[in-house]
Design a protein around this motif. Structure first.
Motif, PDB file in Angstrom:
ATOM      1  N   SER A  44       1.407  69.105  71.421  1.00 22.62           N
ATOM      2  CA  SER A  44       0.557  68.116  72.099  1.00 22.62           C
ATOM      3  C   SER A  44      -0.421  67.417  71.152  1.00 22.62           C
ATOM      4  N   ASP A  45      -0.646  67.976  69.959  1.00 20.64           N
ATOM      5  CA  ASP A  45      -1.530  67.352  68.963  1.00 20.64           C
ATOM      6  C   ASP A  45      -0.773  66.403  68.026  1.00 20.64           C
ATOM      7  N   GLY A  46       0.539  66.244  68.244  1.00 18.90           N
ATOM      8  CA  GLY A  46       1.338  65.372  67.391  1.00 18.90           C
ATOM      9  C   GLY A  46       1.851  66.045  66.126  1.00 18.90           C
ATOM     10  N   LYS A  47       1.536  67.323  65.949  1.00 18.46           N
ATOM     11  CA  LYS A  47       2.060  68.082  64.804  1.00 18.46           C
ATOM     12  C   LYS A  47       3.495  68.475  65.130  1.00 18.46           C
ATOM     13  N   TYR A  48       4.340  68.517  64.107  1.00 14.75           N
ATOM     14  CA  TYR A  48       5.725  68.845  64.391  1.00 14.75           C
ATOM     15  C   TYR A  48       6.360  69.729  63.324  1.00 14.75           C
ATOM     16  N   PHE A  49       7.432  70.365  63.771  1.00 13.34           N
ATOM     17  CA  PHE A  49       8.296  71.208  62.963  1.00 13.34           C
ATOM     18  C   PHE A  49       9.653  70.518  62.913  1.00 13.34           C
ATOM     19  N   LEU A  50      10.233  70.363  61.727  1.00 21.35           N
ATOM     20  CA  LEU A  50      11.528  69.705  61.566  1.00 21.35           C
ATOM     21  C   LEU A  50      12.540  70.701  61.018  1.00 21.35           C
ATOM     22  N   TYR A  51      13.605  70.907  61.778  1.00 21.38           N
ATOM     23  CA  TYR A  51      14.711  71.764  61.347  1.00 21.38           C
ATOM     24  C   TYR A  51      15.905  70.846  61.115  1.00 21.38           C
ATOM     25  N   TYR A  52      16.239  70.608  59.853  1.00 23.06           N
ATOM     26  CA  TYR A  52      17.229  69.593  59.534  1.00 23.06           C
ATOM     27  C   TYR A  52      18.598  70.154  59.157  1.00 23.06           C
ATOM     28  N   GLU A  53      18.843  71.415  59.466  1.00 25.02           N
ATOM     29  CA  GLU A  53      20.170  72.019  59.365  1.00 25.02           C
ATOM     30  C   GLU A  53      20.857  71.717  58.043  1.00 25.02           C
ATOM     31  N   ASP A  54      22.040  71.073  58.092  1.00 26.76           N
ATOM     32  CA  ASP A  54      22.796  70.747  56.886  1.00 26.76           C
ATOM     33  C   ASP A  54      22.543  69.316  56.408  1.00 26.76           C
ATOM     34  N   GLY A  55      21.421  68.749  56.807  1.00 19.40           N
ATOM     35  CA  GLY A  55      21.026  67.442  56.288  1.00 19.40           C
ATOM     36  C   GLY A  55      20.597  67.542  54.839  1.00 19.40           C
ATOM     37  N   GLY A  56      20.377  68.742  54.363  1.00 19.79           N
ATOM     38  CA  GLY A  56      20.006  69.051  52.989  1.00 19.79           C
ATOM     39  C   GLY A  56      20.049  70.554  52.823  1.00 19.79           C
ATOM     40  N   GLU A 102      14.164  72.287  50.475  1.00 18.86           N
ATOM     41  CA  GLU A 102      13.158  71.347  49.970  1.00 18.86           C
ATOM     42  C   GLU A 102      13.629  70.600  48.723  1.00 18.86           C
ATOM     43  N   LYS A 103      14.319  71.274  47.850  1.00 15.52           N
ATOM     44  CA  LYS A 103      14.813  70.626  46.627  1.00 15.52           C
ATOM     45  C   LYS A 103      15.703  69.430  46.963  1.00 15.52           C
ATOM     46  N   SER A 104      16.484  69.537  48.038  1.00 20.45           N
ATOM     47  CA  SER A 104      17.377  68.435  48.419  1.00 20.45           C
ATOM     48  C   SER A 104      16.603  67.155  48.673  1.00 20.45           C
ATOM     49  N   TRP A 105      15.570  67.238  49.525  1.00 17.60           N
ATOM     50  CA  TRP A 105      14.854  66.001  49.842  1.00 17.60           C
ATOM     51  C   TRP A 105      13.861  65.592  48.766  1.00 17.60           C
ATOM     52  N   LYS A 106      13.367  66.541  47.990  1.00 15.05           N
ATOM     53  CA  LYS A 106      12.465  66.173  46.901  1.00 15.05           C
ATOM     54  C   LYS A 106      13.214  65.437  45.789  1.00 15.05           C
ATOM     55  N   LEU A 145      18.989  61.775  54.412  1.00 12.44           N
ATOM     56  CA  LEU A 145      18.148  62.584  53.526  1.00 12.44           C
ATOM     57  C   LEU A 145      16.833  61.872  53.214  1.00 12.44           C
ATOM     58  N   GLU A 146      16.885  60.559  53.061  1.00 10.24           N
ATOM     59  CA  GLU A 146      15.649  59.788  52.854  1.00 10.24           C
ATOM     60  C   GLU A 146      14.730  59.925  54.074  1.00 10.24           C
ATOM     61  N   TRP A 147      15.309  59.908  55.272  1.00  8.88           N
ATOM     62  CA  TRP A 147      14.523  60.080  56.491  1.00  8.88           C
ATOM     63  C   TRP A 147      13.917  61.489  56.534  1.00  8.88           C
ATOM     64  N   ILE A 148      14.700  62.497  56.170  1.00  8.85           N
ATOM     65  CA  ILE A 148      14.206  63.886  56.133  1.00  8.85           C
ATOM     66  C   ILE A 148      13.035  63.989  55.166  1.00  8.85           C
TER      67      ILE A 148
END
Length: 178
Positions: free
Chosen positions: A111-123, A126-130, A148-151
Motif C-alpha cells: 500500500s506504500d508503493g514499495k514492491y518486490f520483483l520476481y523476474y524468474e528466467d528474465g535473467g 543481479e549480474k544479468s541486469w547490471k 532485461l532492460e525493463w528488469i
C-alpha cells in the motif's frame, strides 16, 4: 528442491495455497504442477509451448491438468502486457518475453508503493541486469534484451525493495516480508 519440498520445509500444505502462478512452461518451472490445483499460466505461454513440443517442452508435464489460462488484462511491463491477479494492482504478472513468449515476472506492491520483483528466467540474478547478460536459451533475443532492460530499470527504482531471479547463484530459499 521442489516446490512441495520447500513448502514442507516451511510447514505449509499445498491446500493452503490460493494461487499457483507458473512463470513459463520449461520443465524446471512446470514439472511438479500436479501437486497444485488450477495452476495459472499465460495463454500466450501455453500456445507457444504447444508449438514447440518435443523440441523444448513436454506435454506430459501439464497434460490432463486443469491449467488456469489467463489473457493479459492490463498494460504493465516492457511490452504493455500484464495480468492484474487481484484486480487492485497489488500483484501483477508482467509479460517479459524473450526466454519464452509468455514468460512473466511477478511484481508485488504494498500500500506504500514499495514492491518486490520476481523476474524468474528474465535473467540469472543481479549480474544479468547490471551487466545486461541475457540467458543462453532464447526464443527472441531482441525481446529478451528489452525485457532485461525493463528488469534493470525496475530493480534500480527506489521503490523496489528486492528483485530476484529464479536461478541466480546468490538466491536461497527465504520468506520475504515488507
Amino acid at each position: 528442491m521442489t516446490a512441495g519440498e520447500q513448502l514442507d520445509k516451511l510447514e505449509i500444505k499445498s491446500s493452503d495455497i490460493d494461487y499457483v502462478v507458473t512463470s513459463h512452461l520449461d520443465c524446471d518451472h512446470a514439472d511438479g504442477l500436479r501437486q497444485f490445483k488450477d495452476a495459472m499460466v499465460a495463454r500466450s505461454e501455453y500456445e507457444y509451448a504447444k508449438k514447440y513440443l518435443y523440441i523444448r517442452f513436454k506435454k506430459k508435464w501439464w497434460d490432463g491438468m486443469d491449467l488456469n489460462l489467463y489473457d493479459w488484462n492490463d498494460n504493465q511491463g516492457p511490452f504493455g502486457r500484464s495480468y492484474d491477479l487481484l484486480g487492485d494492482k497489488s500483484i501483477e504478472l508482467i509479460n517479459i518475453p524473450g526466454h519464452t513468449a509468455g514468460l512473466v515476472a511477478t511484481k508485488i506492491t504494498n500500500s506504500d508503493g514499495k514492491y518486490f520483483l520476481y523476474y524468474e528466467d528474465g535473467g540469472y540474478g543481479e549480474k544479468s541486469w547490471k551487466d545486461m547478460v541475457t540467458s543462453g536459451i532464447s526464443m527472441d533475443k531482441s525481446a529478451q534484451k528489452e525485457s532485461l532492460e525493463w528488469i534493470r530499470k525496475e530493480s534500480l527504482d527506489p521503490n523496489c525493495v528486492r528483485s530476484l531471479a529464479c536461478h541466480g547463484i546468490e538466491e536461497k530459499t527465504e520468506v520475504f516480508k515488507f
